[in-house]
Design an enzyme around this catalytic site. Sequence first.
Site, PDB file in Angstrom:
ATOM      1  N   GLU A 258      33.684  37.058  31.051  1.00 34.86           N
ATOM      2  CA  GLU A 258      33.712  35.620  31.305  1.00 34.86           C
ATOM      3  C   GLU A 258      32.595  34.869  30.583  1.00 34.86           C
ATOM      4  O   GLU A 258      32.796  33.772  30.063  1.00 34.86           O
ATOM      5  CB  GLU A 258      33.620  35.358  32.813  1.00 34.86           C
ATOM      6  CG  GLU A 258      34.896  35.669  33.583  1.00 34.86           C
ATOM      7  CD  GLU A 258      35.065  37.140  33.912  1.00 34.86           C
ATOM      8  OE1 GLU A 258      36.119  37.513  34.451  1.00 34.86           O
ATOM      9  OE2 GLU A 258      34.122  37.927  33.627  1.00 34.86           O
TER      10      GLU A 258
ATOM     11  N   GLN B  22      40.279  33.693  35.563  1.00 32.40           N
ATOM     12  CA  GLN B  22      41.386  34.303  36.280  1.00 32.40           C
ATOM     13  C   GLN B  22      41.376  33.969  37.771  1.00 32.40           C
ATOM     14  O   GLN B  22      42.411  33.658  38.365  1.00 32.40           O
ATOM     15  CB  GLN B  22      41.366  35.821  36.074  1.00 32.40           C
ATOM     16  CG  GLN B  22      42.663  36.494  36.438  1.00 32.40           C
ATOM     17  CD  GLN B  22      42.709  37.920  35.926  1.00 32.40           C
ATOM     18  OE1 GLN B  22      42.065  38.805  36.497  1.00 32.40           O
ATOM     19  NE2 GLN B  22      43.459  38.164  34.863  1.00 32.40           N
ATOM     20  N   PHE B  23      40.216  33.988  38.368  1.00 30.44           N
ATOM     21  CA  PHE B  23      39.984  33.463  39.714  1.00 30.44           C
ATOM     22  C   PHE B  23      38.665  32.708  39.665  1.00 30.44           C
ATOM     23  O   PHE B  23      37.732  33.136  38.988  1.00 30.44           O
ATOM     24  CB  PHE B  23      39.909  34.586  40.757  1.00 30.44           C
ATOM     25  CG  PHE B  23      41.202  35.311  40.976  1.00 30.44           C
ATOM     26  CD1 PHE B  23      42.077  34.915  41.981  1.00 30.44           C
ATOM     27  CD2 PHE B  23      41.556  36.388  40.182  1.00 30.44           C
ATOM     28  CE1 PHE B  23      43.272  35.571  42.179  1.00 30.44           C
ATOM     29  CE2 PHE B  23      42.752  37.057  40.373  1.00 30.44           C
ATOM     30  CZ  PHE B  23      43.622  36.647  41.376  1.00 30.44           C
TER      31      PHE B  23
ATOM     32  N   ASP C  37      36.372  32.675  41.647  1.00 26.46           N
ATOM     33  CA  ASP C  37      35.301  33.560  42.102  1.00 26.46           C
ATOM     34  C   ASP C  37      34.590  34.221  40.919  1.00 26.46           C
ATOM     35  O   ASP C  37      33.399  34.512  40.976  1.00 26.46           O
ATOM     36  CB  ASP C  37      35.864  34.664  42.999  1.00 26.46           C
ATOM     37  CG  ASP C  37      36.809  34.139  44.051  1.00 26.46           C
ATOM     38  OD1 ASP C  37      36.482  34.216  45.247  1.00 26.46           O
ATOM     39  OD2 ASP C  37      37.892  33.653  43.687  1.00 26.46           O
ATOM     40  N   PHE C  38      35.344  34.470  39.837  1.00 28.80           N
ATOM     41  CA  PHE C  38      34.779  35.200  38.700  1.00 28.80           C
ATOM     42  C   PHE C  38      33.884  34.318  37.835  1.00 28.80           C
ATOM     43  O   PHE C  38      33.280  34.794  36.870  1.00 28.80           O
ATOM     44  CB  PHE C  38      35.895  35.790  37.844  1.00 28.80           C
ATOM     45  CG  PHE C  38      36.766  36.790  38.575  1.00 28.80           C
ATOM     46  CD1 PHE C  38      36.401  37.302  39.814  1.00 28.80           C
ATOM     47  CD2 PHE C  38      37.968  37.212  38.027  1.00 28.80           C
ATOM     48  CE1 PHE C  38      37.191  38.216  40.486  1.00 28.80           C
ATOM     49  CE2 PHE C  38      38.772  38.130  38.681  1.00 28.80           C
ATOM     50  CZ  PHE C  38      38.381  38.627  39.920  1.00 28.80           C
TER      51      PHE C  38
ATOM     52  N   HIS D 135      38.415  36.818  45.999  1.00 29.80           N
ATOM     53  CA  HIS D 135      39.501  36.102  45.329  1.00 29.80           C
ATOM     54  C   HIS D 135      39.931  34.859  46.101  1.00 29.80           C
ATOM     55  O   HIS D 135      41.016  34.324  45.854  1.00 29.80           O
ATOM     56  CB  HIS D 135      40.720  37.017  45.155  1.00 29.80           C
ATOM     57  CG  HIS D 135      40.494  38.193  44.271  1.00 29.80           C
ATOM     58  ND1 HIS D 135      39.818  39.312  44.686  1.00 29.80           N
ATOM     59  CD2 HIS D 135      40.844  38.423  42.974  1.00 29.80           C
ATOM     60  CE1 HIS D 135      39.775  40.193  43.700  1.00 29.80           C
ATOM     61  NE2 HIS D 135      40.383  39.685  42.651  1.00 29.80           N
TER      62      HIS D 135
END
Length: 668
Positions: A407, A429-430, A432-433, A474
């Site tokens: 990321e 992608q989420f 959270d990431f 997530h």
Amino acid sequence: MATTTNPTVPFTYDRKSLDDTTLLKLYRAMLKPRMIEEKMLILLRQGKVSKWFAGIGQEAISVGVTSAMQAEEYILPMHRNLGVFTTREIPLYRLFTQWQGKASGFTKGRDRSFHFGTQEYKIVGMISHLGPQLGVADGIALAHKLRNEKAVTAVFTGEGGTSEGDFHEALNVASVWQLPVLFCIENNGYGLSTPTSEQYNCEHLADRAKGYGMESHIIDGNNILEVYTKISEITESMRNNARPVLIEFKTFRMRGHEEASGTKYVPQELMDEWGAKDPVTNFQQFLMDENILTEELNVQYSEEILAEINEGLDAAYAEDAIVPNLETEMEDVYAPFRFRESEPSTTTEELRLIDAISQGLRQSMEKYDDLIIMGQDVAEYGGVFKITDGFVAQFGRDRVRNTPICESAIVETAMGLAINGKKAMMEMQFSDFATSGFNPIVNYLAKSHYRWSQPAAVVIRMPCGAGVAAGPFHSQTNEAWFTHTPGLKVVYPAFPADAKGLLATAIEDPNPVLFFEHKALYRSIRQEVPTNYYTIPLGKAALLREGNQVSIITYGAGVHWALELLETASHIDADVLDLRTLQPLDKEAIYASVRKTGKVLLLTEDSSFGSVMSDISAMVVEDCFEHLDAPVRRVTSLDTPIPFDAELEKQYLSKSRLLETLEELLAY
């Protein structure tokens, strides 16, 4: 000409086919930063500059690499690369005003040292978090490659910087995508006071290239002819055969990390050994021994450079100190953006939230040929939520790019694309990431325009939210991490039509935008959506329902919780204000509703402490206190991580406490 070995210098200087004019030009180019640095050390002792990172002893690297590059090619230097700036012939008064914090400096007094960039000279300076510039170089090179331009991007780091994860990520991306990036490691012996033996456990950093399937070279960083000739050959090859190359320059740092650090931790014999390898004095001696440089010419060079230094300093000193201007400071946080309204069509179709986002993104790709999509699994797979399904077939893999799982490097690559004239959309992608890409988001993207007027036309899509039993990693709704950071814009739509129009505007905006998309709403919310390309302004809330008893102010999933509750609780007469955008925030819409109803319920899916609603609560109390008939109430989720189990998640979410809190507020 043949190789020349001279017993009076410790190098073997191979001039190859270089003529005398080129040799003298290289010498003068090294002499200039050396003389500037010597002057800066005097000014530092006099208290006329606040800090200095000396590159004395490393001039051959900066000058050699820059001389081998073409003027239109980008260079991303570090603290000790003054020779990059002087070889690109930046006027000295601009550099001096930068170091003195004057308005004519490249950062208008907002940053110091070499923490700046300049499009005019194709230089992009680093930030104190050294790693991100490596990935930014990837993005700049990618833009060149997509335009089929034969251009190399050079980026510098020190041996200490190679310990950062950004180094690995940037080299991996460059190798996978075969980007023409010249990664230059200045292996100068120490990262501040930490020797190389405590930084890495291999003989040569160049050997790391093997793990990336990348070409590498080791070059004597104190030998100007070796640097210049080898880098000239390598960069010319890279222009014709695009690929990344890793260079390890063996050199030494003769001064402290910065002057206050000193060099007491360095053994004297090591200082003596490298002092004998001084790149400037040795090349000077070689040129004199070869009858290329005379004493008279050397004096002439010194006098000309000294005159230029003094002239630049006089101009810098003569410039008035900065007078703070509050309006200017606030205006420069964001790049100017003039909203262009594109009207929605009367023709509509029923779409889910996820379909509206996909359609809006597709239409933006059609409208902007320079828009690049990047993310994990976004190409043929279409992303984990299938928003980019079919995009590769329409737009090709150059514009819809699968990325490695990195990321941080992809945020940085997006920034590099923006610097080199592209628009970038990254799918996190989420949401959270985002922690894995947090540094470049909040320290690079957010501060770029404020520091050196460089817009960051980057949109990061952030699938977020609970209600789907995805557990602690997530399900977060982490918008407050970013609303706290000046320079970022944060959008959080609740409806398909809003999402499509706001996404189009976010892509048009030259500022970095975090675009939050609630996963639980993706396929559960449907709406008639205009079929054409249209825009909705950022910073405008939507009053979805009007009432006089209470103002329910919310966003995202909270909007639907509030509307659902009011459908069954017909006795409650409430305004429902959907914020839609959290930064910029529609304060006037909030205040107008509060002044009308006198009671305020702030609903968020986020945890209580430090949420966006905490700030809105403070704003309402500060600015609308006299209109309040009851304390402001926040309805938030628990101050715990988000649990996986459905019943635990239900207890966690603020929705379970909405009706009770609302009734308590109405009864106050």
